[in-house]
Design an enzyme around this catalytic site. Structure first.
Site, PDB file in Angstrom:
ATOM      1  N   ARG A 170       3.816  -6.216   2.480  1.00 42.77           N
ATOM      2  CA  ARG A 170       4.111  -5.617   1.202  1.00 42.77           C
ATOM      3  C   ARG A 170       3.003  -5.875   0.272  1.00 42.77           C
ATOM      4  NH1 ARG A 170       8.945  -7.747   3.200  1.00 42.77           N
ATOM      5  NH2 ARG A 170      10.632  -5.759   3.476  1.00 42.77           N
ATOM      6  N   LYS A 195      10.204 -10.637   0.976  1.00 40.14           N
ATOM      7  CA  LYS A 195      11.495  -9.894   0.253  1.00 40.14           C
ATOM      8  C   LYS A 195      12.739 -10.509   0.606  1.00 40.14           C
ATOM      9  CE  LYS A 195      13.360  -5.278  -0.736  1.00 40.14           C
ATOM     10  NZ  LYS A 195      13.314  -3.839  -0.791  1.00 40.14           N
ATOM     11  N   HIS A 265       1.361   0.724   0.108  1.00 37.92           N
ATOM     12  CA  HIS A 265       2.753   0.953   1.061  1.00 37.92           C
ATOM     13  C   HIS A 265       2.207   2.021   2.204  1.00 37.92           C
ATOM     14  CE1 HIS A 265       6.569  -0.385   1.025  1.00 37.92           C
ATOM     15  NE2 HIS A 265       7.128   0.606   1.263  1.00 37.92           N
ATOM     16  N   ARG A 268       1.349  -0.019   4.968  1.00 39.02           N
ATOM     17  CA  ARG A 268       2.747  -0.540   5.539  1.00 39.02           C
ATOM     18  C   ARG A 268       3.096   0.697   6.567  1.00 39.02           C
ATOM     19  NH1 ARG A 268       6.539  -4.547   5.126  1.00 39.02           N
ATOM     20  NH2 ARG A 268       8.350  -4.070   5.112  1.00 39.02           N
ATOM     21  N   HIS A 291      12.556  -6.317   7.711  1.00 37.62           N
ATOM     22  CA  HIS A 291      13.483  -5.625   7.307  1.00 37.62           C
ATOM     23  C   HIS A 291      14.710  -6.445   7.813  1.00 37.62           C
ATOM     24  CE1 HIS A 291      11.124  -1.843   7.357  1.00 37.62           C
ATOM     25  NE2 HIS A 291      11.066  -2.264   6.204  1.00 37.62           N
ATOM     26  N   TYR A 300      11.311   5.100  10.658  1.00 40.18           N
ATOM     27  CA  TYR A 300       9.860   5.343  11.327  1.00 40.18           C
ATOM     28  C   TYR A 300       9.891   6.181  12.733  1.00 40.18           C
ATOM     29  CZ  TYR A 300       7.962   2.443   7.817  1.00 40.18           C
ATOM     30  OH  TYR A 300       7.686   1.743   6.679  1.00 40.18           O
TER      31      TYR A 300
END
Length: 328
Positions: A170, A195, A265, A268, A291, A300
């Site tokens: 990120r 995150k 992003h 990513r 995630h 995705y």
């Protein structure tokens, strides 16, 4: 670190509101229980918005804020129109309301209110949106080649772009990398407190590791001004920050003649999509991207529809028919 409150040289109309005191007490609790300063800062905006709405209605006691009042606020967000006349998206409404549920849960646990009036508040369902733009492998290659490693800065930029594409980090994560977070021998990157303050280990890959090794040996010593553990530094030797990184990526995209919304992003998205198209298991991609929920990664699978269509055409019996079967 204390969350940023009202500054002394400005007049904050909500500074003396009783709910503001509860908000800052909540922030202090968050910081002491492992939440990041960035998370607290992000929560401040929606909570102040709600406090401002309450102030207009002379609501200043959390015990008086019932579920019907919270639902009234939710309807207010639904009907609200921005200066350009557009409504708040469902995602924006969700982002404003979700911190309220966390706040009221804390108010209940700390015995400021007897019951959690927000526990039954139904948040808007967030639509699962595909990434607005995607970069093909050819476009990624064009961007990477714009970072010419003939100077220390160019070598740094090439290594930085290669690491972004290889790892899918990120925008906030790559600038936090320290020199000791990289294991070139095993080609690994250690992401500390990503995150949700979750740590993870991400494969670096041979090509990115090679560029990073070259940068560390030849370019970084030239760029350093003072001692720092930061992996990537600016032309003046200071640690890079997320805004600097985004501007760099955008600049190289422009050099390559590629105009897309977003910057870091996109790298990513490209990392995840290209790996999925080449057969990577989605749970591996989930771990790599950090995630918490597999549903976030599953977006995705929709992005990689071109590869799915090729596999369908090559393997499904009906996909091999070149003309309708003879009905007679």
């Amino acid at each position: 670190m204390k969350p940023s409150g009202p500054r002394s040289h400005t007049t904050d109309p909500l500074a003396s509101h009783p709910l503001t005191r509860y908000m800052y007490a909540h922030f202090e609790w968050m910081l002491t229980h492992g939440y990041s300063v960035d998370t607290v800062r992000a929560r401040r905006i929606p909570l102040r918005r709600f406090i401002g709405w309450c102030a207009e209605r002379e609501l200043d006691d959390p015990r008086a804020i019932t579920l019907p009042i919270l639902e009234r606020y939710q309807r207010h967000l639904f009907t609200y129109r921005k200066p350009d006349g557009s409504p708040l998206t469902l995602g924006s409404q969700h982002g404003v309301l979700a911190p309220l549920k966390t706040w009221f849960k804390w108010l209940t646990r700390e015995h400021h209110i007897a019951t959690n009036s927000a526990s039954e508040l139904q948040l808007p369902r967030q639509p699962k949106r595909l990434p607005r733009a995607l970069l093909s492998p050819a476009e990624l290659a064009a961007i990477l080649h714009e970072a010419e490693p003939t100077t220390a800065a160019g070598m740094r930029d090439r290594a930085m772009l290669e690491v972004l594409y290889a790892t899918g980090l990120r925008r906030m994560e790559l600038p936090k990398l320290a020199r000791y977070d990289v294991d070139l021998g095993r080609q690994l990157v250690f992401v500390r407190e990503g995150k949700g303050r979750r740590d993870r280990v991400v494969p670096l890959g041979e090509r990115a590791a090679g560029w990073l090794d070259k940068y560390l040996a030849e370019a970084r010593p030239q760029l350093l001004a003072d001692q720092t553990d930061a992996l990537f530094v600016t032309d003046y030797g200071a640690p890079i920050d997320p805004a600097w990184l985004a501007a760099k990526v955008k600049r190289y995209m422009a050099f390559a003649g590629i105009e897309r919304p977003g910057a870091t992003h996109l790298f990513r998205h490209a990392c995840a999509t290209h790996m999925l198209e080449n057969g990577a298991d989605i749970r591996f991609i989930q771990e790599m991207l950090g995630h918490a929920n597999l549903a976030t990664t599953e977006i995705y699978t929709h992005v990689a529809i071109d590869k799915l269509q090729q596999i369908h055409a090559a393997t499904h019996p009906a996909g091999k028919l070149r003309q309708p079967p003879d009905e007679g």
